[in-house]
Scaffold this active site. Sequence first.
Site, short mmCIF file in Angstrom:
data_model
loop_
_atom_site.label_atom_id
_atom_site.label_comp_id
_atom_site.label_asym_id
_atom_site.label_seq_id
_atom_site.Cartn_x
_atom_site.Cartn_y
_atom_site.Cartn_z
N SER A 129 -19.94 -0.01 50.75
CA SER A 129 -19.28 0.37 49.64
C SER A 129 -19.22 -0.65 48.63
O SER A 129 -20.10 -1.21 48.21
CB SER A 129 -17.92 0.82 49.99
OG SER A 129 -17.18 1.79 49.05
N TRP A 130 -18.09 -1.18 48.23
CA TRP A 130 -17.94 -2.39 47.18
C TRP A 130 -18.47 -3.50 47.85
O TRP A 130 -19.40 -4.07 47.09
CB TRP A 130 -16.62 -2.63 46.87
CG TRP A 130 -16.54 -4.09 46.38
CD1 TRP A 130 -16.09 -5.18 47.11
CD2 TRP A 130 -16.70 -4.65 44.90
NE1 TRP A 130 -16.06 -6.19 46.18
CE2 TRP A 130 -16.69 -5.94 45.17
CE3 TRP A 130 -17.43 -3.84 43.94
CZ2 TRP A 130 -17.07 -6.62 43.90
CZ3 TRP A 130 -17.87 -4.69 42.92
CH2 TRP A 130 -17.44 -6.17 42.75
N ASP B 147 -20.83 11.87 51.47
CA ASP B 147 -20.14 10.69 50.73
C ASP B 147 -19.66 11.31 49.43
O ASP B 147 -20.65 11.55 48.67
CB ASP B 147 -21.16 9.50 50.63
CG ASP B 147 -20.20 8.14 50.46
OD1 ASP B 147 -19.13 8.63 49.65
OD2 ASP B 147 -20.55 7.48 50.82
N HIS C 235 -18.18 8.94 53.79
CA HIS C 235 -18.32 7.71 53.21
C HIS C 235 -17.88 6.49 54.10
O HIS C 235 -18.59 5.45 54.02
CB HIS C 235 -17.28 7.35 52.04
CG HIS C 235 -17.29 6.07 51.39
ND1 HIS C 235 -18.44 5.77 50.69
CD2 HIS C 235 -16.38 5.23 51.31
CE1 HIS C 235 -18.16 4.31 50.03
NE2 HIS C 235 -16.88 3.94 50.45
N GLY D 294 -13.75 -2.19 48.90
CA GLY D 294 -12.63 -1.94 47.97
C GLY D 294 -13.27 -2.12 46.49
O GLY D 294 -13.72 -1.06 46.07
N1 STX Z 1 -14.40 1.72 46.53
C1 STX Z 1 -15.19 2.10 47.61
C2 STX Z 1 -14.61 0.95 48.65
O1 STX Z 1 -15.40 -0.01 48.71
C3 STX Z 1 -15.08 2.57 45.05
C4 STX Z 1 -13.89 1.52 49.78
N2 STX Z 1 -13.58 2.60 49.95
N3 STX Z 1 -12.37 2.62 50.93
C5 STX Z 1 -12.22 1.55 51.23
O2 STX Z 1 -13.08 0.65 50.51
C6 STX Z 1 -11.36 1.07 52.21
C7 STX Z 1 -11.83 1.53 53.64
C8 STX Z 1 -11.35 -0.34 52.31
C9 STX Z 1 -9.96 1.81 52.10
#
Ligand code: STX
Length: 332
Positions: free
Chosen positions: A120-121, A284, A312, A49
């Site tokens: 990701s985050w 990604d 991603h 997120g």
């Molecule tokens: N945000 C990237 C991230 O952490 C920049 C992320 N992208 N999609 C998600 O998290 C979910 C799978 C939780 C929807």
Amino acid sequence: MNQQTTRRTPYPGIEPYESGMLDVGDGQRLYWECSGNPAGVPVLFVHGGPGGGTTPAHRRMFDPTAYRIILVDQRGCGRSTPHVADGADLAVNTTWLLVADLERLRAALGVERWLVFGGSWGTTLALAYAQEHPEHVRGLVLRGIFLCRPSEIDWFYRGGAAHLFPDAWEGYLAPLLVSDGAGAVHRPGYDHVAAYHRLLHCGDHAIELAAARAWTTWETSTSTLLPRPDTGRDDDEADRFALAFARIENHYFTHDAFLDGRAILDRMDRISHLPAVIVHGRYDVVCPVANAWQLHAVWPGSDLHIVPDAGHAMAEPGTTHHLLEATDRFRP
Ligand code: STX
């Protein structure tokens, strides 16, 4: 990887043997759970997120006989309370508060050193956490590197990735066109993130929800190369998810994730002695693979796997394969 090799699939689904709500102050209570082996090596799953929350599928990235698998929902999302969809205060939601929350959870669970796994985050927060508390980290497994630099926010939320997903980008622009008009939205320098901030907090629930859905759909529809089955998530739960996800992400990106003066790449000397596996999809679009390349370049001991046919998402088959190999490698 060798295309002849069979790709691994996640461990079977399991249920937690223990869970609870951790009071971290500011009126916030965080959902946490432990599954797998209570006497195993502790591993912390740091979700994405920000605002994404954990799911039962996240438990399946770890050998349940070897690991004490710890999931936690960050402030304001998932099963933590208060939820942002119910109006939780974003003023008490920052990167450094989340780092302190993870430390509090570690102490509460009696963990001395844990493996930290994030996507990701979750990589941003895992790295920020490890840089603050390296003595409590055994190693890191990181997927889809996101360093939350202004250039990365510009790329995905201010028009870079629109060059690859012009169709999905139309959906992202739609609420902004209604509120600000084409003249403003298409003018160079228009700040989409600031405009979304206004919509997501405008006080009109229908507008806030439409904005949250559009923001979230932009991200989910660009995350994977896999065919996207209809998740059926078009209900109250999906709306709550979207409101928290969009508002929390937008809040963090409006503030460059509170990393001013503490940029991740500038503090790698604190953790470059730790072992790490980095897995990143070549295609990604949310977090370009250059992020992983740049992190690996300043982290000599890290292993980098660029997955040739992945976007991603954690669920991309090649990405899942390398993540499972990585968590097995850190077993006792
Ligand atoms: N945000 C990237 C991230 O952490 C920049 C992320 N992208 N999609 C998600 O998290 C979910 C799978 C939780 C929807």
